[in-house]
Scaffold this active site. Structure first.
Site, PDB file in Angstrom:
ATOM      1  N   GLU A 146      99.456  25.457   1.895  1.00  0.00           N
ATOM      2  CA  GLU A 146     100.106  24.502   2.338  1.00  0.00           C
ATOM      3  C   GLU A 146     100.735  23.670   1.321  1.00  0.00           C
ATOM      4  O   GLU A 146     100.580  22.290   1.380  1.00  0.00           O
ATOM      5  CB  GLU A 146      99.540  23.633   3.595  1.00  0.00           C
ATOM      6  CG  GLU A 146      99.074  24.322   5.100  1.00  0.00           C
ATOM      7  CD  GLU A 146      98.515  23.627   6.074  1.00  0.00           C
ATOM      8  OE1 GLU A 146      98.124  22.602   5.683  1.00  0.00           O
ATOM      9  OE2 GLU A 146      98.536  24.186   7.157  1.00  0.00           O
ATOM     10  N   GLU A 303      97.710  30.628  10.294  1.00  0.00           N
ATOM     11  CA  GLU A 303      96.841  29.824  11.022  1.00  0.00           C
ATOM     12  C   GLU A 303      97.745  29.277  12.186  1.00  0.00           C
ATOM     13  O   GLU A 303      98.860  28.868  12.193  1.00  0.00           O
ATOM     14  CB  GLU A 303      96.558  28.391  10.097  1.00  0.00           C
ATOM     15  CG  GLU A 303      95.781  28.544   8.856  1.00  0.00           C
ATOM     16  CD  GLU A 303      95.711  27.176   8.344  1.00  0.00           C
ATOM     17  OE1 GLU A 303      95.835  26.283   8.988  1.00  0.00           O
ATOM     18  OE2 GLU A 303      95.295  27.235   7.251  1.00  0.00           O
TER      19      GLU A 303
END
Ligand SMILES: [Zn+2]
Length: 643
Positions: A146, A303
């Protein structure tokens, strides 16, 4: 891609005593897990002291996976430098706009432009790659985690220096920069490159061009970090693909189009926001975005959550069946992998209240039963892998435009380009029409309809791209406050929207933000925004009470360009979108019922899968183009194979 849907989660076995690992893997097999991401937050264990590496435990983790036929997305652990890093190199910690240096003890504690961070990150990445490049469990490099989630913009002196270097390469001369930023105003003219700063805290508004370029620079800095790691991995393991998990549709700190151009396969994370009225519609937007970023090819959901997350004010557990509906919606929209954060719920640490595949309460739970059932269902849907989703409509979206409009000195703070794009997308979702997202300068040739909900900033080539699309026979619908400024956030003169005045056959003199709802001549409701426009050739389809145009249509080449000078409410917007879809020949996938999501994935040989997902508490029936019907009970989903 192989003929299997990847299914699994982040696995962080280093949080647990080693005797738990065998149970983990046994339960993974029971749940049908075939893929896990490992090593993401392991830097401080892999290199507990600077220059001292301990890989034995990760050797055993990967060997255990290989022995059980589970493949690994092996991470480079560079998203969370260890405490020794901050202690030894405090100058490499990030600094916020107020000049505060942030300390270690969380994650992403580094300045993206720090040469020391880059050196240490590449060293640990090289250690990981050299050790595991031939490991049989290795399927994919999971680079970092991320990017830009917490430290996208750093305001330290190293970042200032890197910003100046970036500006020099972009503008070549100070004269060009002064012109682009309009520094003649407010006495901001620069006479030396060294005077230029990041947009740190200032008494009033910072310069909009400076702000915009700092966003671009900061995004580029993150892309550069990714590319540096990827190049190292490619050198050591040329046959292993690499990706990094984006947060497409959720975070706007970095240019996802720029990242997508550098990854071997797009992967993204997605989390529902419980305060949103229809989070499953937001999910569809994010999934369509991920697919579009990957050029329509299958992508990987790296995710999502089995149930609650831990970072919202009120973290909602998922209702029974919601985990399945969410997962199938990602699959329907082109994902070839359905993965979660994380495998086993943490006992300690900042994410201990984040749900997992294996909850704190163990296997006798709703979550575990749904996890097992989903694993079996995805195994049965292996034939979906490799198929694609075709959209005939696209929404234009660009980070530079979002960033430019984010400057606080705007005609109205109530216009939100991301929300507007989501609102238009949601209207199509309800109509059963699949939609891509596209970059304004991207290839539009495959589409019949291009929608521009709000694109405040557009480059000359982006503007020409839309005009060429219409000239070739496409239909465009442009929303208000689009095409207003050039790539430097300078107003396009001579009447708004300067980029598309001729294409639209309209010229706007002035903006009038609204303080309440209004009704147009047609009866349509609108609000928030209005423009004083006159037609310079366009047909006027709807007007304000003053008689001035609210909605127009202009024929251009072989196509037509529609324009809205106000923000229609949901019902009126749905009506206009239905009209332009009909004009463009864009058809729904199926005739659907309220709250029932329909999407089709198809193989090149004609085999296809129609997904019908009922997000409501009412039984519903979907009617297929061939007249057949599919009953979808409340909260249920159907995957209908076809040709
Ligand atoms: Zn910095």
């Amino acid at each position: 891609m192989p003929d299997v849907i990847a299914y699994g989660a982040d696995w962080n076995p280093e949080q647990w005593p080693e005797e738990v690992w065998a149970e983990d893997v046994a339960l993974m097999r029971r749940a049908g897990v075939n893929r896990v991401s490992v090593g993401i937050f392991s830097w401080s264990l892999l290199e507990p002291v600077e220059g001292v590496f301990e890989f034995d435990w990760l050797d055993r983790v990967l060997d255990l996976l290989a022995a059980n036929g589970i493949r690994a997305n092996l991470a480079t652990p560079t998203a969370a430098p260890p405490p020794w890093f901050g202690d030894a190199y405090p100058e490499a910690l990030p600094v916020d706009a107020d000049g505060r240096r942030l300390q270690h003890g969380s994650r992403q504690g580094f300045c993206p432009s720090s040469p020391i961070y880059r050196e240490k990150a590449l060293r640990i990445a090289e250690q990981v790659a050299a050790r595991y490049r031939d490991h049989p469990a290795l399927a994919l490099w999971h680079v970092h985690n991320e990017y830009g989630c917490h430290n996208a913009r750093c305001y330290c002196d190293a970042s200032a220096a890197a910003f100046r270097a970036w500006l020099r390469s972009r503008y070549r001369s100070l004269d060009a920069l002064n012109d682009a930023w309009g520094t003649a105003f407010w006495s901001q003219h620069y006479s030396d490159w060294a005077q230029i700063l990041p947009p740190r805290a200032t008494p009033s508004f910072t310069n909009p061009g400076q702000q915009l370029d700092y966003r671009r620079f900061s995004s580029d800095a993150l892309v550069e970090l990714y590319v540096a790691e990827r190049d190292l991995l490619r050198r050591l393991a040329p046959d292993v693909p690499a990706t990094t998990n984006l947060m497409a549709g959720a975070h706007w700190n970095m240019d996802c189009w720029a990242f997508a151009a550098q990854v071997d396969v797009v992967s993204t994370d997605h989390y529902l926001v419980g305060s949103r009225p229809e989070p499953h519609v937001d999910l569809a937007f994010a999934a369509d975005y991920a697919r579009s970023l990957n050029g329509g090819r299958p992508w990987l959901l790296m995710e999502h959550s089995t149930s609650a997350v831990n970072w919202q004010p009120r973290n909602l557990a998922k209702a029974p069946g919601e985990l399945r509906r969410n997962s199938l919606a990602h699959l329907a929209r082109g994902a070839d992998g359905i993965m979660f954060f994380q495998w086993r719920a943490s006992r300690a640490g900042a994410e201990k209240w984040h749900s997992a595949m294996l909850p704190h309460a163990g296997t006798g739970t709703k979550i575990w039963r749904e996890v097992e059932a989903l694993g079996a269902e995805l195994a049965g849907l292996a034939g979906v892998a490799g198929s694609t989703v075709t959209a005939e409509a696209a929404i234009l979206l660009d980070h530079s435009s979002v960033w430019a409009q984010d400057h606080p000195a705007q005609p109205s703070s109530e216009l939100d380009p991301v929300e507007e794009a989501k609102r238009w997308h949601a209207a199509l979702w309800r109509a059963g029409i699949t939609c891509d997202l596209a970059h304004p300068e991207g290839d539009l040739t495959g589409y019949r309809l291009v929608l521009v909900p709000q694109l405040y900033l557009v480059s000359d080539s982006g503007a020409a791209n839309l005009a060429a699309f219409v000239r070739r026979g496409g239909v465009a619908l442009v929303g208000p406050y689009s095409g207003i400024v050039d790539e430097h956030d300078r107003v396009r003169l001579g009447g708004y929207p300067g980029a598309w005045r001729e294409l639209l056959g309209v010229s706007v003199e002035e903006f009038f933000p609204l303080d309440g709802p209004i009704r147009l001549a047609s009866g349509a409701r609108a609000g928030v925004w209005s423009e004083v426009a006159r037609s310079t050739g366009a047909q006027v389809l709807d007007t304000y009470a003053t008689g001035e145009p609210a909605r127009t249509r202009n024929e251009w080449g072989e196509g037509a360009a529609h324009y809205l000078t106000t923000r229609l409410d949901a019902a009126a917007l749905a009506g206009v979108l239905a009209e332009v879809c009909a004009e463009a020949g864009v058809e729904p996938v199926a005739t659907t019922a309220p709250g029932v999501e329909v999407v089709r994935r198809s193989h090149a040989d004609g085999r296809s899968f129609l997904f019908a997902i009922n997000h409501t508490a009412e039984d519903a029936v979907v009617t297929l183009p061939d007249g057949g019907t599919v009953a979808v009970p409340a909260g249920d989903a159907r995957v209908v194979p076809g040709r």
